[in-house]
Design a protein around this motif. Structure first.
Motif, PDB file in Angstrom:
ATOM      1  N   CYS A  58     -35.059  29.746 -64.092  1.00 14.41           N
ATOM      2  CA  CYS A  58     -33.938  30.428 -63.369  1.00 14.41           C
ATOM      3  C   CYS A  58     -32.860  29.287 -63.280  1.00 14.41           C
ATOM      4  N   ALA A  59     -33.157  28.225 -62.826  1.00 14.56           N
ATOM      5  CA  ALA A  59     -32.013  27.089 -62.229  1.00 14.56           C
ATOM      6  C   ALA A  59     -31.726  26.013 -63.381  1.00 14.56           C
ATOM      7  N   LEU A  60     -32.430  26.088 -64.484  1.00 13.71           N
ATOM      8  CA  LEU A  60     -32.337  24.640 -65.450  1.00 13.71           C
ATOM      9  C   LEU A  60     -32.650  23.365 -64.753  1.00 13.71           C
ATOM     10  N   THR A  61     -33.307  23.570 -63.671  1.00 11.61           N
ATOM     11  CA  THR A  61     -33.828  22.330 -63.352  1.00 11.61           C
ATOM     12  C   THR A  61     -35.181  22.422 -62.224  1.00 11.61           C
ATOM     13  N   THR A  62     -35.898  21.285 -62.148  1.00 16.65           N
ATOM     14  CA  THR A  62     -37.252  21.670 -61.433  1.00 16.65           C
ATOM     15  C   THR A  62     -36.797  21.913 -59.912  1.00 16.65           C
ATOM     16  N   ALA A  63     -37.724  22.298 -58.903  1.00 16.69           N
ATOM     17  CA  ALA A  63     -37.516  22.228 -57.599  1.00 16.69           C
ATOM     18  C   ALA A  63     -37.651  20.706 -57.174  1.00 16.69           C
ATOM     19  N   GLN A  64     -38.761  20.187 -57.920  1.00 17.56           N
ATOM     20  CA  GLN A  64     -38.982  18.730 -57.285  1.00 17.56           C
ATOM     21  C   GLN A  64     -37.660  17.791 -57.504  1.00 17.56           C
ATOM     22  N   ALA A  65     -37.075  17.949 -58.747  1.00 18.02           N
ATOM     23  CA  ALA A  65     -35.885  17.241 -59.222  1.00 18.02           C
ATOM     24  C   ALA A  65     -34.770  17.582 -58.449  1.00 18.02           C
TER      25      ALA A  65
END
Length: 339
Positions: free
Chosen positions: A46-53
């Motif tokens: 969805c966001a092209l990143t991870t939640a952790q990052a």
């Protein structure tokens, strides 16, 4: 300090852009980030990143459960989850005394909108509609309100945006609303905002031309009549794949026309005196939404896109879907019958 939290990454670009912009303000503290229990693979799609990052970038704790997230020290929350969860999450946040911003669209069910309307609160509730912060739309609204072309006889709004198909939730109308549920907020809300009138009658035609993986229409055309007599033509194209303006508007009045092509100039005024271009477009819609949200929290402004606006939009969406299904026009209930 205003302690803000992000709930959900389903809205992708908007979720990360909203929070990244707010994080720049000295008065803003990013208190928590919540992935709503979704997997890192889901978030990255969805966001092209991870939640952790992203939480590390924001220097904020990552929380997986929404109820646990609401127990963090928060003043405001940005809800960017799947559309089907918006009302439930907003209701819980309002009940905890938090300011709430909800990504477009609020919901696609009149019952859901009514449920949120019955939730008592004394905090800001701002619903998403990025186009209300787009320069050409803002200028069109101001010039129509000033009576530049007199009484508006007709208004045409065309929105062209590819249907969202990358994630499974976006392809499921029960979770996303489909192309029409996602983008109809632009058509109905802007028509009301620009004319100051509500739709009382409409006839809708829809078809699926380009996205067979999504059940339901991706291209819709609506004609309607407003409470003040203005005639509207509302068009959604999810099937145009070549370069095409995101939004086009044309207002025809008794003294001239106002036109926007959403390319170089915000608007072009055409009257018997000649054609006059408006200012060059420079707006950033996501920035405009967040600046307005902060202004509302500070008490400097009132929500430009209220729950009442979105409840009206959902009623229009419902009427249009009934018209498409039956092949017949549909009348909208009077305002007082729905409050």
């Amino acid at each position: 300090m205003i302690r803000v939290g992000l709930a959900g990454f389903s809205q992708g670009y908007y979720a990360t852009e909203y929070m990244s912009y707010l994080e720049r303000f000295k008065e803003i503290s990013v208190a928590a980030v919540c992935d709503c229990g979704e997997s890192e693979e889901y978030v990255k799609e969805c966001a092209l990143t991870t939640a952790q990052a992203f939480s590390e970038k924001m220097k904020a704790p990552l929380v997986h459960d929404y109820e646990e997230f609401l127990q963090c020290e928060l003043d405001a929350v940005l809800i960017c989850s799947e559309t089907a969860d918006h009302v439930r999450m907003a209701k819980a946040a309002l009940e905890r005394g938090l300011h709430v911003f909800i990504s477009k669209p609020l919901c696609f069910s009149p019952d859901d909108a009514a449920l949120l309307g019955r939730t008592p609160h004394n905090k800001v509730l701002l619903c998403g509609n990025p186009l209300k912060y787009e320069q050409s739309v803002e200028e069109m609204h101001a010039r129509l309100a000033a009576g530049e072309i007199g009484s508006v006889h007709s208004l045409r709004i065309t929105v062209s945006h590819p249907a969202m198909t990358a994630q499974a939730w976006e392809r499921d109308p029960a979770r996303s609303g489909g192309p029409f549920g996602t983008y109809a907020v632009y058509l109905f809300d802007l028509a009301r905002w620009l004319t100051g009138q509500r739709l009382v009658w409409l006839c809708a035609l829809g078809e699926n031309f380009a996205t067979p993986e999504i059940p339901g229409p991706d291209t819709i055309k609506i004609i309607g009549r407003c409470s003040g007599g203005t005639h509207v033509v509302l068009e959604l194209f999810s099937s145009i794949r070549h370069e095409y303006p995101f939004v086009e508007m044309e207002a025809v009045g008794e003294q001239g026309t106002l036109i926007t092509r959403n390319r170089n100039y915000s608007t072009v005024s055409q009257t018997q005196a000649g054609a006059v271009p408006g200012t060059l477009r420079t707006s950033n819609m996501t920035v405009g939404e967040m600046e307005h949200f902060l202004a509302c929290i500070r008490g400097q402004d009132v929500p430009r896109c209220s729950l009442s606006d979105m409840a009206y939009t959902v009623r229009c969406l419902d009427a249009a879907q009934k018209s498409m299904a039956s092949g017949r026009p549909a009348e909208l209930p009077r305002e007082e019958e729905t409050t």
